[in-house]
Design a protein around this motif. Structure first.
Motif, PDB file in Angstrom:
ATOM      1  N   GLU A   7     -43.335   9.896   6.725  1.00  7.85           N
ATOM      2  CA  GLU A   7     -41.878   9.931   6.807  1.00  7.85           C
ATOM      3  C   GLU A   7     -41.361  11.342   7.021  1.00  7.85           C
ATOM      4  N   ILE A   8     -42.095  12.343   6.516  1.00 11.15           N
ATOM      5  CA  ILE A   8     -41.722  13.734   6.734  1.00 11.15           C
ATOM      6  C   ILE A   8     -42.368  14.271   7.998  1.00 11.15           C
ATOM      7  N   ALA A   9     -43.636  13.949   8.213  1.00  9.28           N
ATOM      8  CA  ALA A   9     -44.353  14.488   9.365  1.00  9.28           C
ATOM      9  C   ALA A   9     -43.757  14.027  10.680  1.00  9.28           C
ATOM     10  N   ASP A  10     -43.306  12.792  10.745  1.00  2.96           N
ATOM     11  CA  ASP A  10     -42.726  12.229  11.972  1.00  2.96           C
ATOM     12  C   ASP A  10     -41.272  11.847  11.720  1.00  2.96           C
ATOM     13  N   TYR A  11     -40.513  12.838  11.380  1.00  2.61           N
ATOM     14  CA  TYR A  11     -39.123  12.644  10.984  1.00  2.61           C
ATOM     15  C   TYR A  11     -38.273  12.223  12.177  1.00  2.61           C
ATOM     16  N   PHE A  16     -36.792   7.815   4.546  1.00  6.66           N
ATOM     17  CA  PHE A  16     -37.049   8.751   3.464  1.00  6.66           C
ATOM     18  C   PHE A  16     -38.296   8.385   2.671  1.00  6.66           C
ATOM     19  N   SER A  17     -38.947   9.414   2.143  1.00  7.10           N
ATOM     20  CA  SER A  17     -40.152   9.250   1.341  1.00  7.10           C
ATOM     21  C   SER A  17     -39.805   8.911  -0.101  1.00  7.10           C
ATOM     22  N   ARG A  18     -40.770   8.315  -0.800  1.00  9.07           N
ATOM     23  CA  ARG A  18     -40.616   8.013  -2.223  1.00  9.07           C
ATOM     24  C   ARG A  18     -40.850   9.232  -3.115  1.00  9.07           C
ATOM     25  N   HIS A  19     -41.280  10.344  -2.534  1.00 10.27           N
ATOM     26  CA  HIS A  19     -41.984  11.335  -3.338  1.00 10.27           C
ATOM     27  C   HIS A  19     -41.284  12.678  -3.500  1.00 10.27           C
ATOM     28  N   SER A  31     -35.216   8.822  -4.612  1.00 10.78           N
ATOM     29  CA  SER A  31     -35.781   9.481  -3.435  1.00 10.78           C
ATOM     30  C   SER A  31     -35.512   8.690  -2.163  1.00 10.78           C
ATOM     31  N   LEU A  32     -35.697   7.382  -2.232  1.00  8.74           N
ATOM     32  CA  LEU A  32     -35.491   6.542  -1.048  1.00  8.74           C
ATOM     33  C   LEU A  32     -34.022   6.427  -0.663  1.00  8.74           C
ATOM     34  N   ASN A  33     -33.133   6.624  -1.602  1.00 12.89           N
ATOM     35  CA  ASN A  33     -31.696   6.450  -1.355  1.00 12.89           C
ATOM     36  C   ASN A  33     -30.921   7.741  -1.574  1.00 12.89           C
ATOM     37  N   SER A  34     -31.574   8.864  -1.317  1.00  9.11           N
ATOM     38  CA  SER A  34     -30.959  10.151  -1.643  1.00  9.11           C
ATOM     39  C   SER A  34     -29.707  10.436  -0.834  1.00  9.11           C
ATOM     40  N   MET A  35     -29.579   9.869   0.383  1.00  7.55           N
ATOM     41  CA  MET A  35     -28.352  10.074   1.151  1.00  7.55           C
ATOM     42  C   MET A  35     -27.154   9.433   0.464  1.00  7.55           C
ATOM     43  N   LYS A  36     -27.389   8.288  -0.173  1.00  3.69           N
ATOM     44  CA  LYS A  36     -26.301   7.593  -0.864  1.00  3.69           C
ATOM     45  C   LYS A  36     -26.031   8.186  -2.246  1.00  3.69           C
ATOM     46  N   LEU A  37     -26.985   8.955  -2.742  1.00  2.00           N
ATOM     47  CA  LEU A  37     -26.885   9.494  -4.099  1.00  2.00           C
ATOM     48  C   LEU A  37     -26.822  11.010  -4.077  1.00  2.00           C
ATOM     49  N   ASP A  38     -26.154  11.567  -3.060  1.00  2.00           N
ATOM     50  CA  ASP A  38     -26.170  13.010  -2.911  1.00  2.00           C
ATOM     51  C   ASP A  38     -25.502  13.726  -4.084  1.00  2.00           C
ATOM     52  N   ASP A  39     -24.624  13.041  -4.820  1.00  2.00           N
ATOM     53  CA  ASP A  39     -24.009  13.659  -5.992  1.00  2.00           C
ATOM     54  C   ASP A  39     -25.003  13.783  -7.146  1.00  2.00           C
ATOM     55  N   GLY A  73     -50.244   3.849 -14.981  1.00  4.35           N
ATOM     56  CA  GLY A  73     -49.205   3.383 -15.890  1.00  4.35           C
ATOM     57  C   GLY A  73     -48.096   4.413 -16.066  1.00  4.35           C
ATOM     58  N   PHE A  74     -48.469   5.679 -16.094  1.00  3.99           N
ATOM     59  CA  PHE A  74     -47.468   6.754 -16.195  1.00  3.99           C
ATOM     60  C   PHE A  74     -46.494   6.668 -15.023  1.00  3.99           C
ATOM     61  N   PHE A  75     -47.020   6.516 -13.798  1.00  2.00           N
ATOM     62  CA  PHE A  75     -46.149   6.426 -12.628  1.00  2.00           C
ATOM     63  C   PHE A  75     -45.299   5.155 -12.661  1.00  2.00           C
ATOM     64  N   GLU A  76     -45.895   4.052 -13.094  1.00  2.00           N
ATOM     65  CA  GLU A  76     -45.145   2.801 -13.168  1.00  2.00           C
ATOM     66  C   GLU A  76     -43.946   2.925 -14.097  1.00  2.00           C
ATOM     67  N   ARG A  77     -44.127   3.610 -15.206  1.00  2.00           N
ATOM     68  CA  ARG A  77     -43.079   3.671 -16.219  1.00  2.00           C
ATOM     69  C   ARG A  77     -42.018   4.734 -15.915  1.00  2.00           C
ATOM     70  N   TYR A  78     -42.458   5.911 -15.462  1.00  2.00           N
ATOM     71  CA  TYR A  78     -41.542   7.052 -15.407  1.00  2.00           C
ATOM     72  C   TYR A  78     -41.142   7.504 -14.009  1.00  2.00           C
ATOM     73  N   VAL A  79     -41.849   7.032 -12.982  1.00  2.16           N
ATOM     74  CA  VAL A  79     -41.499   7.414 -11.608  1.00  2.16           C
ATOM     75  C   VAL A  79     -40.988   6.197 -10.838  1.00  2.16           C
ATOM     76  N   LYS A  80     -41.773   5.128 -10.835  1.00 10.90           N
ATOM     77  CA  LYS A  80     -41.289   3.891 -10.223  1.00 10.90           C
ATOM     78  C   LYS A  80     -40.272   3.196 -11.130  1.00 10.90           C
ATOM     79  N   GLY A  81     -40.506   3.277 -12.429  1.00 14.14           N
ATOM     80  CA  GLY A  81     -39.662   2.581 -13.391  1.00 14.14           C
ATOM     81  C   GLY A  81     -38.504   3.418 -13.886  1.00 14.14           C
ATOM     82  N   HIS A  82     -37.800   2.867 -14.866  1.00 19.79           N
ATOM     83  CA  HIS A  82     -36.558   3.473 -15.342  1.00 19.79           C
ATOM     84  C   HIS A  82     -36.684   4.029 -16.755  1.00 19.79           C
TER      85      HIS A  82
END
Length: 516
Positions: free
Chosen positions: A326-330, A337-340, A391-399, A466-475
């Motif tokens: 998503e970044i390399a071939d913008y 947008f990337s998740r990361h 990350s995926l919706n950063s344009m809508k969440l620019d604030d 599990g760490f990513f599931e809870r704190y990065v993917k999750g809420h």
């Protein structure tokens, strides 16, 4: 800085080398652009493009709607005027302006030339409109100084973004070009080369009376190039001030950097109406463009550049060396947008605050204060949004965007300590990044939706999934209190105190984490 306010807008932009498994692009054409800095009229430059080799009857000529690192439409085609498309006999080809950034050209098999004018986007800064303006992505034209962001001056043809570019610049003999682009320079004419549009816009150019200083580090040459409308040379003072920082950052990264050349481009607009220091920084793969809107106070200016450089230089690892497709071939007009951002910006900012304590440049008390300030700043934002969704919706969440510099490093602090805990102190966030860099690197992107699984494979600990599931993917809220307790730090209501009676396990984990 006393009596001053430092405002950062730190964004990233990256251009990557040709990639394995990359999408298909047509590359039959070569862009040959020319501009003449001697012919600046009414804040406008004339642009000429020689090009041919199109096989379709229609083609789109485009300017970016948006570039990586900004999260609202900038519409760089807005500065283009008097555009025309011609065949080799000079006959005009029919075209239609689709929107502010795109033109549809008919009979493009005959196309050999494009000409237009572009307006400079700013001469000096409008102080009242500083926040929210992307000055650092735009260009400025003055006889004494040209700040060239290529995305505002040079267009591209859709499906031909990967074709090579040659930019010929005629110039006054008193102006010197500072850039990381490959170039051929003479006193009155420079030629710049880029293998793609992505690489072109990833390398801004400063034309000014020479004020440059080189910093030589193992494996890399860093150039500091400055312009101040005050007339004061400043590159030597700034270079000497940031040199120890760059040495320590290089040490923190293991002394092995993915680039051999780097340029800091610094533009200073002297403010006489206020003591405020206002800064915008735009990070690139091989350079950083820093705009300073500030009084002529060298102590404050050096500190401002230092603060920006401490974050931006680490971007040579993320996302230059580690990035998704998503970044390399913008897509400059319809980006995906990337998740990361947790990695690109969050880990970069974590390295920024972790390096000084790991390299024993600051005390533990100083580091605790940094963590507390990040936590306090994080509370101003909506922390119920998962970092992936953000990350995926950063344009809508620019604030909410600046929270990535607060929550992002705190997340990676927790990740670092958890990795150290699982590995008996032998593997942490630095090791993870080095492993990712080895697996991927500048020439190989990862698939965006597979990175979390790849990280679990690399580190070998299923618990990290599990760490990513809870704190990065999750809420879920960051496990900051329980994580800091593992290294003998107690946190309550945002305040951190040191436990003076550490267990052997806490001592070992703290030492592995921060060498203290």
């Amino acid at each position: 800085m006393k009596n001053s306010i430092l405002c950062f807008i730190i964004v990233i932009i990256t251009g990557c080398a040709s990639l394995k498994n990359k999408p298909s692009y047509q590359t039959e054409i070569t862009y040959k652009y020319s501009i003449n800095l001697n012919n600046l009229k009414n804040n406008q430059l004339s642009v000429q493009l020689n090009v041919n080799g199109f096989k379709d009857d229609t083609v789109q000529f485009c300017f970016p709607k948006i570039i990586p690192g900004i999260y609202s439409a900038a519409d760089y085609g807005k500065s283009v005027e008097k555009i025309s498309f011609k065949d080799k006999q000079g006959n005009l080809l029919l075209n239609k302006r689709i929107d502010v950034n795109r033109w549809e050209i008919y009979g493009s098999k005959k196309l050999t030339g494009v000409s237009y004018t572009v307006n400079g986007n700013w001469e000096e800064f409008n102080h009242s409109k500083w926040t929210g303006e992307y000055y650092m992505t735009e260009s400025s034209f003055k006889d004494s100084c040209f700040v060239i962001n290529h995305n505002t001056i040079f267009g591209y043809f859709k499906k031909f973004e990967k074709s090579p570019f040659e930019i010929q610049v005629s110039k006054p003999g008193y102006l010197y070009a500072a850039t990381s682009l490959k170039s051929s320079m003479t006193p009155l004419k420079d030629v710049f080369y880029a293998r793609s549009y992505n690489q072109l816009i990833d390398n801004p150019v400063l034309y000014a009376i020479p004020d440059t200083t080189n910093i030589t580090l193992p494996g890399i040459n860093v150039q500091v190039a400055c312009y101040s409308n005050s007339g004061k040379p400043m590159s030597k003072e700034i270079a000497n001030y940031i040199r120890p920082l760059l040495i320590n950052q290089s040490k923190y990264l293991g002394g092995k950097l993915p680039v051999s050349r780097y340029t800091f481009i610094i533009y200073h607009n002297e403010r006489k109406d206020s003591k405020k220091v206002m800064t915008q920084g735009l990070e690139h793969a091989n350079s950083t463009l820093i705009l300073l809107n500030a009084p002529l106070d060298m102590a404050a200016l050096k500190e401002s550049v230092y603060g920006t450089a401490s974050h931006e230089f680490f971007h040579i690892i993320m996302p230059l060396g580690i990035h998704s497709y998503e970044i390399a071939d913008y897509d400059f007009n319809d980006p995906k947008f990337s998740r990361h951002l947790w990695l690109y910006e969050g880990m970069t900012e974590y390295f920024t605050i972790h390096m000084p304590i790991k390299n024993k440049l600051i005390s533990l008390d100083d580091f605790i204060e940094v963590i507390e300030n990040k936590y306090k700043a994080m509370q101003k934002y909506n922390n119920d949004i998962s970092l992936v969704d953000f990350s995926l919706n950063s344009m809508k969440l620019d604030d909410q965007y600046l929270n990535i510099y607060q929550k992002g490093p705190l997340l990676n602090l927790c990740l670092d300590i958890r990795l150290r805990e699982l590995s008996d102190g032998k593997f942490g966030a630095q090791d993870l990044v080095f492993a990712l860099l080895k697996k991927y690197g500048p020439d190989k992107a990862f698939k965006d939706d597979q990175l979390f699984d790849e990280i679990v494979k690399i580190c070998g600990y299923p618990e990290i999934g599990g760490f990513f599931e809870r704190y990065v993917k999750g809420h879920e809220a960051l496990p900051l209190e329980e994580t800091l307790k593992k290294v003998g730090l107690n946190m309550k209501d945002g305040k951190i105190t040191k436990n003076e009676n550490l267990t052997d396990e806490q001592k070992k984990l703290r030492y592995a984490w921060i060498n203290q």
